[in-house]
Enzyme design. Sequence first.
Site, PDB file in Angstrom:
ATOM      1  N   THR A 196       0.831  -1.201   0.000  1.00 14.26           N
ATOM      2  CA  THR A 196       0.000   0.000   0.000  1.00 14.26           C
ATOM      3  C   THR A 196       0.870   1.259   0.000  1.00 14.26           C
ATOM      4  OG1 THR A 196      -1.796  -1.087   1.112  1.00 14.26           O
ATOM      5  CG2 THR A 196      -1.575   1.240   1.585  1.00 14.26           C
ATOM      6  N   ARG A 224     -13.696  -7.930  -0.508  1.00  8.94           N
ATOM      7  CA  ARG A 224     -12.999  -7.659   0.761  1.00  8.94           C
ATOM      8  C   ARG A 224     -12.499  -6.216   0.800  1.00  8.94           C
ATOM      9  NH1 ARG A 224      -7.555  -5.779   2.002  1.00  8.94           N
ATOM     10  NH2 ARG A 224      -6.906  -6.697   3.966  1.00  8.94           N
ATOM     11  N   ASP A 227      -8.097  -1.951   5.629  1.00 12.04           N
ATOM     12  CA  ASP A 227      -8.130  -0.805   6.535  1.00 12.04           C
ATOM     13  C   ASP A 227      -7.980   0.528   5.811  1.00 12.04           C
ATOM     14  OD1 ASP A 227      -5.479  -1.780   5.909  1.00 12.04           O
ATOM     15  OD2 ASP A 227      -4.707  -0.262   7.270  1.00 12.04           O
ATOM     16  N   GLY A 250      -4.489  -5.654   6.751  1.00 14.86           N
ATOM     17  CA  GLY A 250      -5.587  -4.733   7.011  1.00 14.86           C
ATOM     18  C   GLY A 250      -6.552  -5.175   8.094  1.00 14.86           C
TER      19      GLY A 250
HETATM   20  N1  ASP Z   1      -3.412  -2.546   4.468  1.00 16.52           N
HETATM   21  C1  ASP Z   1      -3.695  -2.977   3.128  1.00 16.52           C
HETATM   22  C2  ASP Z   1      -4.911  -3.835   3.113  1.00 16.52           C
HETATM   23  O1  ASP Z   1      -5.076  -4.623   4.013  1.00 16.52           O
HETATM   24  C3  ASP Z   1      -2.591  -3.742   2.526  1.00 16.52           C
HETATM   25  C4  ASP Z   1      -1.252  -3.082   2.572  1.00 16.52           C
HETATM   26  O2  ASP Z   1      -0.974  -2.300   3.450  1.00 16.52           O
HETATM   27  O3  ASP Z   1      -0.462  -3.351   1.665  1.00 16.52           O
HETATM   28  O4  ASP Z   1      -5.672  -3.756   2.179  1.00 16.52           O
END
Ligand code: ASP
Length: 329
Positions: A196, A224, A227, A250
């Site tokens: 992310t 899905r 976060d 997340g």
């Molecule tokens: N937090 C992000 C999610 O769960 C994934 C990530 O941080 O790469 O969608």
Amino acid sequence: MTVASSSNPSRATPVIAIHGGAGTLSRAHISAEQERAYHAALQQVLLAGQAVLAQGGTAMEAVCEAVRLLEDCPLFNAGHGAVFTAQATHELDAAVMDGATLAAGAVAGVSRIRNPVQAARAVMQNGQHVLMVAEGAERMAQEAGLATVEPSYFSTPARHAQLLAAQARQAGVVLDHDGAAALAGRAIDEGRKMGTVGAVALDAHGHLAAATSTGGMTNKLPGRLGDSPLIGCGTYADDRTAAVSCTGHGESFIRVAAAHDVCARMAYGGASLESATQAVVHEALPAVQGTGGLIAVDRQGNVCLPFNTEGMYRGLARVGQAPESFIYR
Ligand code: ASP
């Protein structure tokens, strides 16, 4: 990791910090060339965000510009280069929050908006709602005049290889040859990497803002949400405390309301930015097996970039100073 502001709190130097995801990272598997590519990308984005702040731009403008550039860069899991769902599709999430007004906007499960962070900002500017999903979010983005693309725009061969590898592993079979080849030698074990992107900033007016954008997690079930688009979980900003953008597993960040927890510890408990971010990343998240990290800035210009994984792509740039980027601990 904390980088304290040296300036007078009442006239803190504007600063931007960014992340490009956290994860299991093995120095042995990163070539000098790959390392250079990540640093170059981080530095370029930091310079752009810093320029916005140097010209008197707002923290919101700076974080949106930084995240837009990170979305356009295929090295990171957001926008072009986003990971695939279990059905080999893309579902992107993004959020923004303005610390001065607590205005916020987010989109989730979108697959046709070129830059989801701009759509999140459009939701915020529209003002009627905070979180829009799927077609409704895409319609609002189109009405706001934002660029739309075919879903295939987000695909890259490397991410598709990751999907195949993740699916092969789950099935308990030997890694798909293409997946293995594509994965070999990457900076981070892609199956366990959270890529992310996010940015937080303090502007010359003393205001904070945060933005986060993601493709989510490789092989996630369609529908899905993580976060990142949830205000208070992956993204939060409040001028009275801090601006926060998270990256990691997340589901864990949602369960501890990680981004808001940083601000709450500061507001209710009088914690410093450093102790609040350390507590969330090294106590609250591990208590629910949460792996990842976050970036945070307060209105004194202190910046904290903690993570509980082996590495996190990250950096910061204060106006008037050279940007700094980091990968490992
Ligand atoms: N937090 C992000 C999610 O769960 C994934 C990530 O941080 O790469 O969608």
